[in-house]
Design an enzyme around this catalytic site. Structure first.
Site, PDB file in Angstrom:
ATOM      1  N   SER A   9      35.801  54.477  34.430  1.00  0.00           N
ATOM      2  CA  SER A   9      37.251  54.294  34.509  1.00  0.00           C
ATOM      3  C   SER A   9      37.629  52.866  34.167  1.00  0.00           C
ATOM      4  O   SER A   9      36.773  51.983  34.089  1.00  0.00           O
ATOM      5  CB  SER A   9      37.742  54.642  35.910  1.00  0.00           C
ATOM      6  OG  SER A   9      37.537  53.530  36.757  1.00  0.00           O
ATOM      7  N   LYS A  10      38.930  52.651  33.993  1.00  0.00           N
ATOM      8  CA  LYS A  10      39.367  51.332  33.556  1.00  0.00           C
ATOM      9  C   LYS A  10      39.068  50.242  34.575  1.00  0.00           C
ATOM     10  O   LYS A  10      38.929  49.084  34.225  1.00  0.00           O
ATOM     11  CB  LYS A  10      40.845  51.359  33.184  1.00  0.00           C
ATOM     12  CG  LYS A  10      41.786  51.663  34.315  1.00  0.00           C
ATOM     13  CD  LYS A  10      43.226  51.569  33.824  1.00  0.00           C
ATOM     14  CE  LYS A  10      44.183  51.733  34.977  1.00  0.00           C
ATOM     15  NZ  LYS A  10      45.564  51.727  34.558  1.00  0.00           N
ATOM     16  N   ARG A  11      38.941  50.629  35.835  1.00  0.00           N
ATOM     17  CA  ARG A  11      38.670  49.613  36.866  1.00  0.00           C
ATOM     18  C   ARG A  11      37.182  49.247  36.930  1.00  0.00           C
ATOM     19  O   ARG A  11      36.818  48.208  37.443  1.00  0.00           O
ATOM     20  CB  ARG A  11      39.092  50.103  38.249  1.00  0.00           C
ATOM     21  CG  ARG A  11      40.507  50.537  38.292  1.00  0.00           C
ATOM     22  CD  ARG A  11      41.288  49.890  39.423  1.00  0.00           C
ATOM     23  NE  ARG A  11      42.689  50.032  39.153  1.00  0.00           N
ATOM     24  CZ  ARG A  11      43.510  49.047  38.880  1.00  0.00           C
ATOM     25  NH1 ARG A  11      43.085  47.799  38.877  1.00  0.00           N
ATOM     26  NH2 ARG A  11      44.774  49.262  38.607  1.00  0.00           N
ATOM     27  N   ASP A  12      36.323  50.163  36.439  1.00  0.00           N
ATOM     28  CA  ASP A  12      34.881  49.936  36.570  1.00  0.00           C
ATOM     29  C   ASP A  12      34.426  48.650  35.911  1.00  0.00           C
ATOM     30  O   ASP A  12      33.607  47.931  36.444  1.00  0.00           O
ATOM     31  CB  ASP A  12      34.100  51.102  35.954  1.00  0.00           C
ATOM     32  CG  ASP A  12      34.174  52.324  36.841  1.00  0.00           C
ATOM     33  OD1 ASP A  12      34.356  52.137  38.043  1.00  0.00           O
ATOM     34  OD2 ASP A  12      34.076  53.443  36.322  1.00  0.00           O
TER      35      ASP A  12
END
Ligand code: GLU
Length: 503
Positions: free
Chosen positions: A264-267
């Site tokens: 995901s974009k936060r990873d």
């Protein structure tokens, strides 16, 4: 498969920066087009105005340009099937939605958001948390299938808000052969009556996507696995219009390095690697790091991405874009999720750095360091330290003593080797250097060997001392090449300053 010329599209929604999974989708489309002498186009799917993010479209185009994934048709490029931004095609969609209503494949629905919420809530209370507007429930809702025809007409003339919903057929098996997944079969009883046209006069993604793929003569829809559940409904829409159904290929998900869930974009920033091609700042000022700004070469990034879900079936790992265009086939794309590997990504970058000429690296190094050294000198710096670097910025760090005179020495790094006689030994070696007019590496090396032989000492006892005085470091490239690069005067000065630090 029809005989028509291959046409594929990448159809991102400008709801934020393009995730690297999106870049991979674009890349596979591009490669598929190249391999089949087809056309690759970009279409911006911005019909959901509530999710529109300013700057996202520009970001997408810039990212693809950086990667060299260049479309033949698209926004800002043109082409005979434009416009390529759906909001600019707005007037085209309504007649298609109306056509479906006329043919009994869709219907008007007048239920307000509050009414829908109330029905959902009531269903939840009765133990049905996933209420759907579908073949069964639609008959108790407010729509053109349940209301008298004159009331429907009056409501529309009155300007009452309505949506157009797909009239999902009952109990029908939709089967299609996905190019990656094989046969997929879904019963329509599991599908809901999706909204095709919204009360704001815009089509939904589903309608716009099908209409545009048809009008733009798309032959192969290559997209992420998250769209697989929508494919049966899309196929029914093609059929409802009486259009040819394109071929479908749903690409495997990109997974976190531990294989645990979707990347995901936060990873990225959490796990210490970028997830986006370019830096992106949110409206709240939050930053997501990009591969470009991290110092990755686009060729390395693209090569790495190509291997996230595809392999050539050989041992070859390094592929230029041209080579990928030759080698790529959908048949060699796997079904299983592709685990992202941050170390492998760095490995690709390292390989590309090593294969880049010193001349090109020197220009980059000049840009990022503003060094006053000539390009020729910087080429030597690159030549000497590039094996120890992954990024050009590492060359500046690894070779900092070639770019600048060390200002401080850390004696701890040499203290174990620095014996009592070291100052005397280094002073004598300095005397040898002082007498030299030939400061070439080969000559200095010969002199050094003579020096240690005379003293009956080994290289390992003396060279680290000299390295420390000249570079302030414990390890590095060939000391005689470094000496030649710095020149006699600088070497002698550094020996003096280094000796002062050693105590
Ligand atoms: N607009 C969709 C997306 O953002 C495109 C899906 C498709 O390719 O059909 O992913």
């Amino acid at each position: 498969m029809s005989e028509s010329k291959v046409r594929v599209r990448f159809a991102p929604s400008p709801t934020g920066p393009l995730h690297m999974g999106g870049v991979r989708t674009a890349l596979y489309n591009y490669l598929f087009a190249k391999k089949n002498n087809g056309t690759f186009l970009i279409r911006i799917e911005d019909t959901d105005q509530t999710r529109f993010v300013p700057g996202a479209q520009e970001y997408i185009m810039e990212a693809l340009t950086w990667c060299g994934i260049l479309p033949t048709e698209g926004p800002g490029i043109g082409g005979e099937y434009g416009p390529y931004v759906q909001s600019e095609r707005k007037p085209m969609y309504r007649p298609y939605a109306e056509e479906l209503v006329e043919n009994d494949k869709a219907y008007y629905a007048f239920d307000t958001a509050e009414e829908l919420d109330a029905v959902r809530e009531a269903a939840k209370q009765m133990g049905m948390p996933n209420w759907q507007y579908n073949t069964v429930t639609r008959m108790s809702m407010k729509n053109s299938l349940t209301l008298p025809a004159d009331e429907v007409k009056r409501k529309i003339e009155n300007g009452d808000p309505y949506v157009i919903r797909m009239k999902m057929p009952r109990n029908q098996d939709v089967r299609f052969e996905d190019m990656i997944r094989g046969w997929v079969s879904v019963n329509t009883n599991n599908l809901d009556d999706k909204v095709l046209f919204k009360s704001d006069g815009m089509p939904t993604y589903h309608l716009a996507n099908i209409v545009d793929d048809h009008l733009m003569k798309i032959t192969h829809v290559i997209r992420g696995e998250e769209w697989l559940p929508s494919a049966p409904m899309h196929i029914l829409l093609y059929e409802a219009f009486g259009w040819d159904v394109p071929n479908f290929a749903h690409l495997p998900l990109l997974l976190r390095p531990d294989g645990n869930g979707k990347l995901s974009k936060r990873d990225g920033d959490r796990l210490g690697f970028p997830v986006f091609p370019l830096d992106w700042y949110t409206a709240e000022g939050e930053k997501y790091t990009g591969y470009r700004e991290e110092g990755y070469f686009p060729e390395a990034f693209v090569n790495m991405l190509a291997f996230l879900g595809w392999n050539p079936g050989t041992n070859q790992e390094l592929f230029s874009m041209k080579e990928l265009e030759e080698a790529f086939t959908i048949e060699r794309v796997g079904k299983a999720g592709a685990k992202f590997d941050a170390d492998k990504t760095k490995w690709y970058q390292q390989q590309y750095l090593r294969h880049t000429s010193d001349e090109e690296l020197a220009k980059e190094l000049k840009n990022i360091t503003n060094s006053h050294l000539s390009l020729e000198k910087l080429e030597t710096v690159c030549h000497l330290v590039k094996d120890r670097a992954t990024f050009v910025k590492d060359i500046a760090v690894e070779g900092s003593y070639l770019l600048y005179t060390p200002e401080e020495y850390d004696f701890n790094i040499i203290s174990k080797k620095w014996k009592e006689d070291a100052p005397q030994l280094m002073t004598e070696w300095k005397a040898v250097l002082e007498n030299e007019t030939d400061f070439t590496a080969a000559h200095l090396e010969a002199k050094f060997k003579e020096f240690i032989t005379e003293k009956s000492l080994g290289i390992g006892q003396v060279l680290p001392l000299y390295r420390y005085l000249i570079t302030g470091a414990a390890a590095g490239p060939n000391m005689f090449e470094i000496s030649e690069f710095l020149g006699k005067e600088e070497c002698l000065n550094r020996i003096d300053s280094g000796l002062k630090s050693a105590h």
